[in-house]
Design a protein around this motif. Sequence first.
Motif, PDB file in Angstrom:
ATOM      1  N   LEU A   5      12.957  23.634  30.880  1.00 26.07           N
ATOM      2  CA  LEU A   5      13.943  22.623  30.518  1.00 26.07           C
ATOM      3  C   LEU A   5      14.308  22.903  29.081  1.00 26.07           C
ATOM      4  O   LEU A   5      13.433  22.948  28.218  1.00 26.07           O
ATOM      5  CB  LEU A   5      13.354  21.217  30.657  1.00 26.07           C
ATOM      6  CG  LEU A   5      14.287  20.062  30.323  1.00 26.07           C
ATOM      7  CD1 LEU A   5      15.282  19.854  31.463  1.00 26.07           C
ATOM      8  CD2 LEU A   5      13.490  18.787  30.119  1.00 26.07           C
ATOM      9  N   PRO A   7      16.847  21.277  26.712  1.00 29.33           N
ATOM     10  CA  PRO A   7      17.919  20.337  26.393  1.00 29.33           C
ATOM     11  C   PRO A   7      18.709  20.803  25.186  1.00 29.33           C
ATOM     12  O   PRO A   7      18.151  21.313  24.227  1.00 29.33           O
ATOM     13  CB  PRO A   7      17.188  19.031  26.105  1.00 29.33           C
ATOM     14  CG  PRO A   7      15.754  19.376  25.942  1.00 29.33           C
ATOM     15  CD  PRO A   7      15.528  20.733  26.507  1.00 29.33           C
ATOM     16  N   VAL A  19      21.765  14.333  23.545  1.00 26.81           N
ATOM     17  CA  VAL A  19      20.836  15.316  24.094  1.00 26.81           C
ATOM     18  C   VAL A  19      21.248  15.551  25.545  1.00 26.81           C
ATOM     19  O   VAL A  19      21.118  14.654  26.379  1.00 26.81           O
ATOM     20  CB  VAL A  19      19.375  14.812  24.022  1.00 26.81           C
ATOM     21  CG1 VAL A  19      18.428  15.846  24.611  1.00 26.81           C
ATOM     22  CG2 VAL A  19      18.992  14.453  22.590  1.00 26.81           C
ATOM     23  N   VAL A  21      20.589  17.005  29.000  1.00 28.84           N
ATOM     24  CA  VAL A  21      19.410  17.402  29.756  1.00 28.84           C
ATOM     25  C   VAL A  21      19.873  18.093  31.035  1.00 28.84           C
ATOM     26  O   VAL A  21      20.714  17.565  31.760  1.00 28.84           O
ATOM     27  CB  VAL A  21      18.543  16.167  30.102  1.00 28.84           C
ATOM     28  CG1 VAL A  21      17.255  16.591  30.765  1.00 28.84           C
ATOM     29  CG2 VAL A  21      18.265  15.349  28.849  1.00 28.84           C
ATOM     30  N   LEU A  33      11.458  18.016  26.699  1.00 32.75           N
ATOM     31  CA  LEU A  33      12.423  16.982  26.337  1.00 32.75           C
ATOM     32  C   LEU A  33      11.881  16.127  25.197  1.00 32.75           C
ATOM     33  O   LEU A  33      12.586  15.853  24.218  1.00 32.75           O
ATOM     34  CB  LEU A  33      12.760  16.114  27.554  1.00 32.75           C
ATOM     35  CG  LEU A  33      13.690  14.937  27.295  1.00 32.75           C
ATOM     36  CD1 LEU A  33      15.011  15.393  26.692  1.00 32.75           C
ATOM     37  CD2 LEU A  33      13.921  14.161  28.588  1.00 32.75           C
ATOM     38  N   LEU A  50      21.010  10.256  25.842  1.00 30.99           N
ATOM     39  CA  LEU A  50      20.627  11.305  26.778  1.00 30.99           C
ATOM     40  C   LEU A  50      21.733  11.446  27.810  1.00 30.99           C
ATOM     41  O   LEU A  50      22.041  10.500  28.535  1.00 30.99           O
ATOM     42  CB  LEU A  50      19.322  10.970  27.493  1.00 30.99           C
ATOM     43  CG  LEU A  50      18.064  10.865  26.656  1.00 30.99           C
ATOM     44  CD1 LEU A  50      16.861  10.601  27.565  1.00 30.99           C
ATOM     45  CD2 LEU A  50      17.841  12.106  25.821  1.00 30.99           C
TER      46      LEU A  50
END
Length: 128
Positions: A5, A7, A19, A21, A33, A50
Amino acid sequence: MTDALDPSIRLTGDRTAVVAVVGDVDLHTASALRTRAQAVLDQGAPHLVLDMEQVDFVDSTGLTTLIVLLQAAQAAGGSLRVARIPERLVRMVTITGVSQLIPMYDTVDEALAALITEVTADGAGPSE
């Protein structure tokens, strides 16, 4: 589920950041994250949005991570908002009560506008 992941961060002002994601937020990826979001908080941008549009899956670790980020943002004098959560995840976020803790918005722009309105009303406004 993915094992990575990454971000991406977009600063939208000197106190706000989006951010983005992408992928799964689960036991294997939630720490990435948390680490990236905490770095943004540490750099002086306590208001986070997010962007969850490209999230495929969130498990209980991912939900816990959202709550941890909310607490971290509040401790830094800021806030957390979630935007563009996929329809397939809305029910889970609602049933678990996370949506009662963290404001949810249809778009990133709506989340940023609400943030600016709220923080300006408090007198501590973020810069755009």
